[in-house]
Design a protein around this motif. Structure first.
Motif, mmCIF file in Angstrom:
data_model
loop_
_atom_site.group_PDB
_atom_site.id
_atom_site.type_symbol
_atom_site.label_atom_id
_atom_site.label_comp_id
_atom_site.label_asym_id
_atom_site.label_seq_id
_atom_site.Cartn_x
_atom_site.Cartn_y
_atom_site.Cartn_z
ATOM 1 N N SER A 123 -90.973 96.233 -46.154
ATOM 2 C CA SER A 123 -91.454 95.646 -44.904
ATOM 3 C C SER A 123 -90.362 95.770 -43.842
ATOM 4 C CB SER A 123 -91.836 94.189 -45.126
ATOM 5 O OG SER A 123 -90.695 93.460 -45.529
ATOM 6 N N ASP A 124 -90.689 95.363 -42.654
ATOM 7 C CA ASP A 124 -89.761 95.483 -41.532
ATOM 8 C C ASP A 124 -88.830 94.284 -41.411
ATOM 9 O OD1 ASP A 124 -90.907 97.885 -40.875
ATOM 10 O OD2 ASP A 124 -92.414 96.961 -39.573
ATOM 11 N N VAL A 125 -88.669 93.527 -42.474
ATOM 12 C CA VAL A 125 -87.803 92.359 -42.436
ATOM 13 C C VAL A 125 -86.360 92.808 -42.613
ATOM 14 C CG1 VAL A 125 -87.252 90.173 -43.544
ATOM 15 C CG2 VAL A 125 -89.617 90.902 -43.354
ATOM 16 N N ILE A 126 -85.524 92.374 -41.714
ATOM 17 C CA ILE A 126 -84.102 92.723 -41.758
ATOM 18 C C ILE A 126 -83.377 91.601 -42.502
ATOM 19 C CG2 ILE A 126 -82.049 93.160 -40.375
ATOM 20 C CD1 ILE A 126 -83.982 94.189 -38.181
ATOM 21 N N THR A 127 -82.633 91.973 -43.527
ATOM 22 C CA THR A 127 -81.962 90.969 -44.346
ATOM 23 C C THR A 127 -80.485 90.821 -44.013
ATOM 24 O OG1 THR A 127 -81.522 92.624 -46.048
ATOM 25 C CG2 THR A 127 -83.545 91.324 -46.277
ATOM 26 N N ASP A 128 -79.986 91.638 -43.123
ATOM 27 C CA ASP A 128 -78.581 91.565 -42.738
ATOM 28 C C ASP A 128 -78.403 90.529 -41.628
ATOM 29 O OD1 ASP A 128 -75.896 92.074 -42.365
ATOM 30 O OD2 ASP A 128 -76.224 93.862 -41.136
ATOM 31 N N PRO A 129 -77.686 89.434 -41.896
ATOM 32 C CA PRO A 129 -77.539 88.407 -40.857
ATOM 33 C C PRO A 129 -76.683 88.849 -39.669
ATOM 34 C CG PRO A 129 -76.457 87.723 -42.896
ATOM 35 C CD PRO A 129 -77.100 89.025 -43.151
ATOM 36 N N GLU A 130 -75.926 89.900 -39.803
ATOM 37 C CA GLU A 130 -75.095 90.377 -38.696
ATOM 38 C C GLU A 130 -75.887 91.231 -37.706
ATOM 39 O OE1 GLU A 130 -71.955 89.397 -38.325
ATOM 40 O OE2 GLU A 130 -72.168 88.227 -40.162
ATOM 41 N N ASP A 131 -77.076 91.667 -38.107
ATOM 42 C CA ASP A 131 -77.911 92.498 -37.244
ATOM 43 C C ASP A 131 -78.470 91.639 -36.105
ATOM 44 O OD1 ASP A 131 -79.759 94.225 -36.104
ATOM 45 O OD2 ASP A 131 -80.380 95.041 -38.042
ATOM 46 N N PRO A 132 -78.469 92.161 -34.887
ATOM 47 C CA PRO A 132 -78.991 91.364 -33.764
ATOM 48 C C PRO A 132 -80.500 91.106 -33.848
ATOM 49 C CG PRO A 132 -78.034 93.435 -32.974
ATOM 50 C CD PRO A 132 -77.853 93.390 -34.447
ATOM 51 N N LYS A 133 -81.231 91.928 -34.624
ATOM 52 C CA LYS A 133 -82.678 91.738 -34.752
ATOM 53 C C LYS A 133 -83.034 90.856 -35.950
ATOM 54 C CE LYS A 133 -83.682 96.218 -32.735
ATOM 55 N NZ LYS A 133 -84.251 97.552 -32.989
ATOM 56 N N PHE A 134 -82.063 90.238 -36.587
ATOM 57 C CA PHE A 134 -82.289 89.411 -37.767
ATOM 58 C C PHE A 134 -83.128 88.186 -37.406
ATOM 59 C CE2 PHE A 134 -80.838 85.833 -40.442
ATOM 60 C CZ PHE A 134 -81.246 86.302 -41.670
ATOM 61 N N ASP A 135 -84.168 87.914 -38.229
ATOM 62 C CA ASP A 135 -85.034 86.759 -38.008
ATOM 63 C C ASP A 135 -85.133 85.988 -39.322
ATOM 64 O OD1 ASP A 135 -86.798 84.898 -37.106
ATOM 65 O OD2 ASP A 135 -88.468 86.290 -36.808
ATOM 66 N N LEU A 136 -84.571 84.800 -39.357
ATOM 67 C CA LEU A 136 -84.518 83.995 -40.570
ATOM 68 C C LEU A 136 -85.910 83.548 -41.012
ATOM 69 C CD1 LEU A 136 -82.722 82.655 -42.674
ATOM 70 C CD2 LEU A 136 -82.591 80.656 -41.192
ATOM 71 N N GLU A 137 -86.789 83.241 -40.079
ATOM 72 C CA GLU A 137 -88.138 82.795 -40.431
ATOM 73 C C GLU A 137 -88.926 83.899 -41.142
ATOM 74 O OE1 GLU A 137 -90.136 81.244 -37.025
ATOM 75 O OE2 GLU A 137 -88.570 79.748 -36.639
ATOM 76 N N LYS A 138 -88.800 85.145 -40.682
ATOM 77 C CA LYS A 138 -89.482 86.260 -41.350
ATOM 78 C C LYS A 138 -88.930 86.473 -42.753
ATOM 79 C CE LYS A 138 -90.742 88.957 -37.264
ATOM 80 N NZ LYS A 138 -90.543 90.249 -36.579
ATOM 81 N N LEU A 139 -87.623 86.327 -42.911
ATOM 82 C CA LEU A 139 -87.004 86.503 -44.219
ATOM 83 C C LEU A 139 -87.484 85.437 -45.196
ATOM 84 C CD1 LEU A 139 -84.981 88.064 -45.950
ATOM 85 C CD2 LEU A 139 -83.207 86.514 -45.123
ATOM 86 N N ILE A 140 -87.553 84.201 -44.757
ATOM 87 C CA ILE A 140 -88.030 83.111 -45.619
ATOM 88 C C ILE A 140 -89.501 83.320 -45.969
ATOM 89 C CG2 ILE A 140 -88.497 80.626 -45.697
ATOM 90 C CD1 ILE A 140 -85.902 80.253 -44.066
#
Length: 89
Positions: A64-81
């Motif tokens: 999926s398009d979920v980014i898991t790297d917290p250093e990435d500016p497009k990181f979204d914690l809600e999508k990851l959860i």
């Protein structure tokens, strides 16, 4: 008293029956073993195919398009959860 010829015939028939039984049992056992090994191989192939399908499904869902790297500016914690919740269900 029975004659010697009758006794020879009786024991020959008895011995022939025992030998036939042994040979027949070996034949049936060989067929059973062949069927059992074929069934075992077929079952193993089914399990491998099932595992491949499950792995492919898991890989498809994890791409999926979920980014898991917290250093990435497009990181979204809600999508990851939300992704983690879907995977655990």
């Amino acid at each position: 008293m029975t004659s010697a010829t009758v006794n020879v015939f009786r024991y020959t028939a008895l011995l022939s029956g025992v030998v036939y039984g042994i040979v027949h049992k070996r034949t049936l056992q060989a067929e059973y073993d062949a069927k059992k090994s074929h069934h075992k191989e077929h079952r193993r192939e089914q399990l491998i195919e099932e595992a491949k399908r499950a792995w492919a499904a898991k890989q498809a869902s994890s791409k999926s398009d979920v980014i898991t790297d917290p250093e990435d500016p497009k990181f979204d914690l809600e999508k990851l959860i939300a992704k983690w919740e879907r995977e655990t269900q």
